[in-house]
Design a protein around this motif. Sequence first.
Motif, PDB file in Angstrom:
ATOM      1  N   ARG A 128       0.854  -1.220   0.152  1.00  0.00           N
ATOM      2  CA  ARG A 128       0.028   0.046   0.094  1.00  0.00           C
ATOM      3  C   ARG A 128       0.957   1.235   0.042  1.00  0.00           C
ATOM      4  NH1 ARG A 128      -5.797  -0.996   0.238  1.00  0.00           N
ATOM      5  NH2 ARG A 128      -5.922  -3.066  -0.322  1.00  0.00           N
ATOM      6  N   SER A 129       0.387   2.514  -0.538  1.00  0.00           N
ATOM      7  CA  SER A 129       1.125   3.722  -0.507  1.00  0.00           C
ATOM      8  C   SER A 129       1.051   4.359   0.937  1.00  0.00           C
ATOM      9  CB  SER A 129       0.353   4.359  -1.396  1.00  0.00           C
ATOM     10  OG  SER A 129      -0.812   4.901  -1.334  1.00  0.00           O
ATOM     11  N   TRP A 130       0.044   3.719   1.979  1.00  0.00           N
ATOM     12  CA  TRP A 130      -0.149   4.241   3.054  1.00  0.00           C
ATOM     13  C   TRP A 130      -0.008   3.152   4.339  1.00  0.00           C
ATOM     14  CZ3 TRP A 130      -4.649   2.388   5.560  1.00  0.00           C
ATOM     15  CH2 TRP A 130      -5.465   1.502   4.650  1.00  0.00           C
ATOM     16  N   GLN A 131       0.290   3.672   5.435  1.00  0.00           N
ATOM     17  CA  GLN A 131       0.179   2.855   6.737  1.00  0.00           C
ATOM     18  C   GLN A 131      -1.119   3.030   7.625  1.00  0.00           C
ATOM     19  OE1 GLN A 131       3.887   2.614   8.587  1.00  0.00           O
ATOM     20  NE2 GLN A 131       4.595   4.405   7.444  1.00  0.00           N
ATOM     21  N   PRO A 132      -1.493   1.776   8.222  1.00  0.00           N
ATOM     22  CA  PRO A 132      -2.626   1.833   9.102  1.00  0.00           C
ATOM     23  C   PRO A 132      -2.308   2.799  10.329  1.00  0.00           C
ATOM     24  CG  PRO A 132      -1.765  -0.167   9.401  1.00  0.00           C
ATOM     25  CD  PRO A 132      -0.891   0.479   8.220  1.00  0.00           C
ATOM     26  N   GLU A 133      -3.234   3.655  10.684  1.00  0.00           N
ATOM     27  CA  GLU A 133      -3.143   4.413  12.035  1.00  0.00           C
ATOM     28  C   GLU A 133      -2.525   3.719  13.305  1.00  0.00           C
ATOM     29  OE1 GLU A 133      -6.533   6.842  12.616  1.00  0.00           O
ATOM     30  OE2 GLU A 133      -6.541   7.609  10.321  1.00  0.00           O
ATOM     31  N   GLN A 134      -2.911   2.498  13.283  1.00  0.00           N
ATOM     32  CA  GLN A 134      -2.429   1.817  14.486  1.00  0.00           C
ATOM     33  C   GLN A 134      -2.279   0.237  13.964  1.00  0.00           C
ATOM     34  OE1 GLN A 134      -5.879   2.763  17.151  1.00  0.00           O
ATOM     35  NE2 GLN A 134      -6.619   0.403  16.666  1.00  0.00           N
ATOM     36  N   LEU A 135      -1.681  -0.231  14.988  1.00  0.00           N
ATOM     37  CA  LEU A 135      -1.244  -1.710  14.739  1.00  0.00           C
ATOM     38  C   LEU A 135      -1.209  -2.546  16.276  1.00  0.00           C
ATOM     39  CD1 LEU A 135       1.754  -1.905  12.296  1.00  0.00           C
ATOM     40  CD2 LEU A 135      -0.362  -2.746  11.641  1.00  0.00           C
ATOM     41  N   PRO A 136      -1.661  -3.866  16.334  1.00  0.00           N
ATOM     42  CA  PRO A 136      -1.748  -4.725  15.394  1.00  0.00           C
ATOM     43  C   PRO A 136      -3.327  -4.390  14.887  1.00  0.00           C
ATOM     44  CG  PRO A 136      -2.092  -5.636  17.442  1.00  0.00           C
ATOM     45  CD  PRO A 136      -1.560  -4.080  17.675  1.00  0.00           C
ATOM     46  N   LEU A 137      -3.483  -5.085  13.403  1.00  0.00           N
ATOM     47  CA  LEU A 137      -4.951  -5.296  12.919  1.00  0.00           C
ATOM     48  C   LEU A 137      -5.119  -6.663  13.132  1.00  0.00           C
ATOM     49  CD1 LEU A 137      -4.557  -2.843   9.814  1.00  0.00           C
ATOM     50  CD2 LEU A 137      -5.527  -2.243  12.030  1.00  0.00           C
ATOM     51  N   LYS A 138      -5.813  -6.974  14.132  1.00  0.00           N
ATOM     52  CA  LYS A 138      -6.385  -8.634  14.194  1.00  0.00           C
ATOM     53  C   LYS A 138      -7.550  -8.493  14.009  1.00  0.00           C
ATOM     54  CE  LYS A 138      -2.909  -9.985  17.664  1.00  0.00           C
ATOM     55  NZ  LYS A 138      -2.733 -11.181  18.359  1.00  0.00           N
TER      56      LYS A 138
ATOM     57  N   GLU B 268     -12.482  -9.144  -1.409  1.00  0.00           N
ATOM     58  CA  GLU B 268     -11.960  -9.034  -2.678  1.00  0.00           C
ATOM     59  C   GLU B 268     -12.820  -8.515  -3.549  1.00  0.00           C
ATOM     60  OE1 GLU B 268      -9.388 -12.214  -4.861  1.00  0.00           O
ATOM     61  OE2 GLU B 268     -11.483 -12.690  -5.391  1.00  0.00           O
ATOM     62  N   ASN B 269     -12.601  -7.547  -4.483  1.00  0.00           N
ATOM     63  CA  ASN B 269     -13.397  -6.783  -5.117  1.00  0.00           C
ATOM     64  C   ASN B 269     -12.745  -6.595  -6.713  1.00  0.00           C
ATOM     65  OD1 ASN B 269     -11.584  -4.846  -3.919  1.00  0.00           O
ATOM     66  ND2 ASN B 269     -12.519  -3.233  -5.224  1.00  0.00           N
ATOM     67  N   GLN B 270     -13.172  -5.925  -7.657  1.00  0.00           N
ATOM     68  CA  GLN B 270     -12.848  -6.152  -8.998  1.00  0.00           C
ATOM     69  C   GLN B 270     -12.022  -5.040  -9.372  1.00  0.00           C
ATOM     70  OE1 GLN B 270     -13.189  -9.137 -11.006  1.00  0.00           O
ATOM     71  NE2 GLN B 270     -13.857  -9.766  -8.885  1.00  0.00           N
ATOM     72  N   ASN B 271     -12.468  -3.701  -8.789  1.00  0.00           N
ATOM     73  CA  ASN B 271     -11.640  -2.594  -9.304  1.00  0.00           C
ATOM     74  C   ASN B 271     -10.872  -1.761  -8.157  1.00  0.00           C
ATOM     75  OD1 ASN B 271     -13.077  -2.233 -12.016  1.00  0.00           O
ATOM     76  ND2 ASN B 271     -14.616  -2.619 -10.903  1.00  0.00           N
ATOM     77  N   TYR B 272      -9.884  -1.219  -8.538  1.00  0.00           N
ATOM     78  CA  TYR B 272      -9.261  -0.231  -7.610  1.00  0.00           C
ATOM     79  C   TYR B 272     -10.305   0.883  -7.353  1.00  0.00           C
ATOM     80  CZ  TYR B 272      -4.873  -2.472  -8.489  1.00  0.00           C
ATOM     81  OH  TYR B 272      -3.691  -3.343  -8.797  1.00  0.00           O
ATOM     82  N   LEU B 273     -10.297   1.278  -5.995  1.00  0.00           N
ATOM     83  CA  LEU B 273     -11.149   2.167  -5.207  1.00  0.00           C
ATOM     84  C   LEU B 273     -10.197   3.350  -4.962  1.00  0.00           C
ATOM     85  CD1 LEU B 273     -13.317   0.007  -3.102  1.00  0.00           C
ATOM     86  CD2 LEU B 273     -13.759   0.608  -5.474  1.00  0.00           C
ATOM     87  N   THR B 274     -10.074   4.379  -5.988  1.00  0.00           N
ATOM     88  CA  THR B 274      -9.311   5.293  -5.756  1.00  0.00           C
ATOM     89  C   THR B 274      -9.830   6.710  -5.301  1.00  0.00           C
ATOM     90  OG1 THR B 274      -9.722   6.094  -7.982  1.00  0.00           O
ATOM     91  CG2 THR B 274      -8.142   4.591  -7.793  1.00  0.00           C
ATOM     92  N   GLN B 275     -11.014   6.943  -5.216  1.00  0.00           N
ATOM     93  CA  GLN B 275     -11.647   8.248  -4.600  1.00  0.00           C
ATOM     94  C   GLN B 275     -12.285   8.055  -3.386  1.00  0.00           C
ATOM     95  OE1 GLN B 275     -11.214  10.983  -6.415  1.00  0.00           O
ATOM     96  NE2 GLN B 275      -9.673   9.828  -7.796  1.00  0.00           N
ATOM     97  N   ASP B 276     -12.239   8.931  -2.391  1.00  0.00           N
ATOM     98  CA  ASP B 276     -13.210   8.933  -1.234  1.00  0.00           C
ATOM     99  C   ASP B 276     -14.687   8.582  -1.392  1.00  0.00           C
ATOM    100  OD1 ASP B 276     -10.939   9.296   0.493  1.00  0.00           O
ATOM    101  OD2 ASP B 276     -11.406  11.408   0.546  1.00  0.00           O
ATOM    102  N   GLY B 277     -15.070   7.824  -0.959  1.00  0.00           N
ATOM    103  CA  GLY B 277     -16.434   7.437  -1.264  1.00  0.00           C
ATOM    104  C   GLY B 277     -16.747   6.276  -2.142  1.00  0.00           C
ATOM    105  N   ASP B 278     -15.656   5.635  -2.833  1.00  0.00           N
ATOM    106  CA  ASP B 278     -15.654   4.718  -3.803  1.00  0.00           C
ATOM    107  C   ASP B 278     -16.009   3.577  -3.073  1.00  0.00           C
ATOM    108  OD1 ASP B 278     -15.071   6.204  -5.922  1.00  0.00           O
ATOM    109  OD2 ASP B 278     -13.312   5.411  -6.352  1.00  0.00           O
ATOM    110  N   GLU B 279     -17.186   2.723  -3.773  1.00  0.00           N
ATOM    111  CA  GLU B 279     -17.415   1.304  -3.037  1.00  0.00           C
ATOM    112  C   GLU B 279     -17.920   0.531  -4.153  1.00  0.00           C
ATOM    113  OE1 GLU B 279     -21.410   1.805  -0.807  1.00  0.00           O
ATOM    114  OE2 GLU B 279     -20.049   2.844   0.103  1.00  0.00           O
TER     115      GLU B 279
END
Length: 120
Positions: free
Chosen positions: A28-38, A44-55
């Motif tokens: 990813r180009s970004w890191q999570p705000e906190q770890l660990p993520l348990k 899994e989806n078909q397209n890159y979601l590049t804009q805020d609000g994309d789903e």
Amino acid sequence: MNQPYIALSIVAPNGTRIAQGRKTLEVRSWQPEQLPLKDIVIVENQNYLTQDGDEEPGLAVAIADILAVHPWRKDELEAACAGYWAEGYFAWEISNVRPINPPAAVMAKRKIYFIEIAHP
């Protein structure tokens, strides 16, 4: 009964590769705000979601843990199932993968988000 989970959407076929244990790093180009993520649900989806609000519709294919993130290295192409390496990205270390069988229909969204699914 449905339970709340955090989720991360990943473009096909890489969610399936995670569920199969073949992909052990998510880049990813970004890191999570906190770890660990348990117990994060891999959607899994078909397209890159590049804009805020994309789903878009997706499938919950696995539950996993992300315990560490580090700068992505050139020698990690295979673990990331990547076709090329680029500087400035982060490798999210995926562990404790538990496939969801059968996969559950859920929405795929950007970044880390919340969903509810039946306890697998």
